[in-house]
Design a protein around this motif. Structure first.
Motif, PDB file in Angstrom:
ATOM      1  N   LEU A 200     -23.212  57.633  19.507  1.00 44.92           N
ATOM      2  CA  LEU A 200     -23.646  58.458  20.639  1.00 44.92           C
ATOM      3  C   LEU A 200     -24.010  57.650  21.884  1.00 44.92           C
ATOM      4  CD1 LEU A 200     -25.711  61.468  19.237  1.00 44.92           C
ATOM      5  CD2 LEU A 200     -23.363  61.398  20.052  1.00 44.92           C
ATOM      6  N   PRO A 201     -24.806  56.564  21.772  1.00 40.62           N
ATOM      7  CA  PRO A 201     -25.107  55.802  22.997  1.00 40.62           C
ATOM      8  C   PRO A 201     -23.874  55.207  23.671  1.00 40.62           C
ATOM      9  CG  PRO A 201     -26.646  55.229  21.251  1.00 40.62           C
ATOM     10  CD  PRO A 201     -25.564  56.052  20.613  1.00 40.62           C
ATOM     11  N   MET A 202     -22.815  54.970  22.921  1.00 39.50           N
ATOM     12  CA  MET A 202     -21.627  54.337  23.488  1.00 39.50           C
ATOM     13  C   MET A 202     -20.660  55.341  24.106  1.00 39.50           C
ATOM     14  SD  MET A 202     -20.821  51.368  20.653  1.00 39.50           S
ATOM     15  CE  MET A 202     -19.776  50.486  21.818  1.00 39.50           C
ATOM     16  N   ILE A 203     -20.846  56.625  23.841  1.00 38.11           N
ATOM     17  CA  ILE A 203     -19.915  57.631  24.369  1.00 38.11           C
ATOM     18  C   ILE A 203     -20.605  58.553  25.362  1.00 38.11           C
ATOM     19  CG2 ILE A 203     -18.496  57.563  22.289  1.00 38.11           C
ATOM     20  CD1 ILE A 203     -19.771  60.215  21.455  1.00 38.11           C
ATOM     21  N   ARG A 204     -21.656  58.077  26.010  1.00 41.39           N
ATOM     22  CA  ARG A 204     -22.372  58.918  26.975  1.00 41.39           C
ATOM     23  C   ARG A 204     -21.497  59.396  28.138  1.00 41.39           C
ATOM     24  NH1 ARG A 204     -27.703  55.492  28.129  1.00 41.39           N
ATOM     25  NH2 ARG A 204     -26.156  53.839  27.829  1.00 41.39           N
ATOM     26  N   PRO A 205     -20.602  58.565  28.695  1.00 40.21           N
ATOM     27  CA  PRO A 205     -19.720  59.094  29.752  1.00 40.21           C
ATOM     28  C   PRO A 205     -18.858  60.261  29.281  1.00 40.21           C
ATOM     29  CG  PRO A 205     -19.688  56.706  29.762  1.00 40.21           C
ATOM     30  CD  PRO A 205     -20.430  57.118  28.526  1.00 40.21           C
ATOM     31  N   ALA A 206     -18.306  60.153  28.074  1.00 39.81           N
ATOM     32  CA  ALA A 206     -17.479  61.236  27.539  1.00 39.81           C
ATOM     33  C   ALA A 206     -18.314  62.480  27.280  1.00 39.81           C
ATOM     34  CB  ALA A 206     -16.787  60.786  26.252  1.00 39.81           C
ATOM     35  N   LEU A 207     -19.545  62.299  26.802  1.00 40.86           N
ATOM     36  CA  LEU A 207     -20.428  63.443  26.578  1.00 40.86           C
ATOM     37  C   LEU A 207     -20.802  64.116  27.894  1.00 40.86           C
ATOM     38  CD1 LEU A 207     -22.819  62.022  23.818  1.00 40.86           C
ATOM     39  CD2 LEU A 207     -21.002  63.714  23.520  1.00 40.86           C
ATOM     40  N   SER A 208     -21.005  63.322  28.943  1.00 39.11           N
ATOM     41  CA  SER A 208     -21.336  63.902  30.253  1.00 39.11           C
ATOM     42  C   SER A 208     -20.199  64.766  30.771  1.00 39.11           C
ATOM     43  CB  SER A 208     -21.650  62.786  31.255  1.00 39.11           C
ATOM     44  OG  SER A 208     -22.775  62.043  30.844  1.00 39.11           O
ATOM     45  N   PHE A 209     -18.978  64.261  30.623  1.00 40.26           N
ATOM     46  CA  PHE A 209     -17.826  65.058  31.052  1.00 40.26           C
ATOM     47  C   PHE A 209     -17.702  66.333  30.227  1.00 40.26           C
ATOM     48  CE2 PHE A 209     -13.397  66.251  30.295  1.00 40.26           C
ATOM     49  CZ  PHE A 209     -12.992  66.545  31.587  1.00 40.26           C
ATOM     50  N   LEU A 210     -17.869  66.213  28.915  1.00 40.13           N
ATOM     51  CA  LEU A 210     -17.752  67.386  28.051  1.00 40.13           C
ATOM     52  C   LEU A 210     -18.859  68.391  28.348  1.00 40.13           C
ATOM     53  CD1 LEU A 210     -16.285  68.796  25.757  1.00 40.13           C
ATOM     54  CD2 LEU A 210     -17.720  67.550  24.135  1.00 40.13           C
ATOM     55  N   ALA A 211     -20.053  67.915  28.700  1.00 39.32           N
ATOM     56  CA  ALA A 211     -21.144  68.827  29.056  1.00 39.32           C
ATOM     57  C   ALA A 211     -20.779  69.644  30.293  1.00 39.32           C
ATOM     58  CB  ALA A 211     -22.428  68.042  29.291  1.00 39.32           C
ATOM     59  N   ILE A 212     -20.209  68.985  31.294  1.00 41.71           N
ATOM     60  CA  ILE A 212     -19.776  69.707  32.500  1.00 41.71           C
ATOM     61  C   ILE A 212     -18.694  70.715  32.151  1.00 41.71           C
ATOM     62  CG2 ILE A 212     -18.691  69.443  34.762  1.00 41.71           C
ATOM     63  CD1 ILE A 212     -19.936  66.662  34.917  1.00 41.71           C
ATOM     64  N   TYR A 213     -17.735  70.278  31.354  1.00 40.83           N
ATOM     65  CA  TYR A 213     -16.604  71.142  30.983  1.00 40.83           C
ATOM     66  C   TYR A 213     -17.083  72.368  30.209  1.00 40.83           C
ATOM     67  CZ  TYR A 213     -12.331  72.551  28.538  1.00 40.83           C
ATOM     68  OH  TYR A 213     -11.278  73.279  28.025  1.00 40.83           O
TER      69      TYR A 213
END
Length: 289
Positions: A200-213
């Motif tokens: 989880l700490p290493m995929i924060r950029p991907a999680l941020s994008f998915l949260a917006i989506y």
């Protein structure tokens, strides 16, 4: 003499590169203007009257009727009640999508189990299907469990997002080194600890994008709430805004004022999560160089 001769081609080459840079900047400026124009036109329509909109040529300047149009919106529909419903559904759905999709993507990307390729291929197949095909089966399911007319019926069908799992799977596969997971296993870390403390700490950029989506998709969803929410007191914002466009004469300035009010929370959500996405992407680019 020789130094001057060698310096001239370099300066000439620099001049030849300038038109390319200028062309790229012009293209970017035009793309930005095209992207911003719909939002700017919405603000112009929301601050004017419908009569101003019908003028030929139309009015391209901001007016002074924004507060009046907002009052008309608030007097016509239950704007804040429907917005509260939408905020609750979109927030809960986004949180659950981030957890479930990241958990499934981590499992697909870093663990080998029987039928993994078949399941992932099935997931990709479902991602290609139109969402409208699932409305009838989803409604039958909600009817059998007694959730028709309830807000929680909006969250359940969106939890296992096929695009979200695929997006995170690709990111985890390349962004989470197997060596770190192997070291964690040697230290006695189990599956969930590897997922929570390492992945989880290493995929924060991907999680941020998915949260917006996920938040934007849930916020703008119209068809499924229209079908499953049978109680007029438990409708979402998009369904409530559609009531502004009912009748023989539509007050487009009032409609645009409602659209503008509904878009402001999306701007706030984007500004919050975009920072994490851009910061993570920039950090990865710096590390890559």
């Amino acid at each position: 003499m020789t130094a001057l001769d060698t310096a001239r081609p370099a300066s000439g080459g620099g001049k030849r590169r300038r038109p390319k840079g200028l062309t790229a900047h012009v293209i970017l400026v035009v793309a930005v203007l095209v992207s911003v124009f719909p939002f700017a036109w919405t603000i112009i329509m929301a601050t004017n009257t419908t009569q101003d909109i019908y003028k030929s040529p139309p009015k391209f300047t901001f007016g002074s009727h924004l507060l009046e149009n907002i009052r008309h919106v608030l007097n016509t529909i239950d704007f804040f009640g429907s917005m509260l419903n939408t905020v609750m559904v979109a927030t809960v759905t986004t949180v659950l999508v981030l957890f479930i999709d990241s958990l499934a993507a981590f499992t697909f990307a870093k663990f080998d189990f029987p039928g993994r390729k078949i399941l992932f291929g099935t997931l990709l197949l479902f991602m290609m299907l139109p969402l409208q095909l699932a409305i009838l089966p989803q409604f039958i399911l909600m009817s059998k469990i007694g959730w028709v007319g309830m807000l929680k019926a909006l969250a359940l069908p969106s939890l296992a997002n096929a695009f979200g799992i695929f997006w995170l799977h690709q990111y985890i596969q390349n962004g989470v080194p197997d060596e770190l997971l192997d070291a964690a296993r040697i230290d006695g870390a189990g599956f969930f600890r590897q997922y929570w403390n390492i992945a989880l700490p290493m995929i924060r950029p991907a999680l941020s994008f998915l949260a917006i989506y996920a938040f934007v998709n849930c916020w703008n969803d119209y068809i499924w709430p229209l079908v499953v929410l049978t109680d007029p007191g438990h409708v979402t914002l998009q369904v409530e805004l559609a009531q502004l466009n009912v009748g023989h004469t539509t007050d487009y300035s009032m409609v645009m004022a409602g659209v503008l009010m509904a878009a402001l929370p999306l701007v706030i959500v984007f500004s919050i999560f975009a920072r994490g996405f851009i910061a993570g992407a920039t950090e990865g680019a710096v590390q890559g160089t």
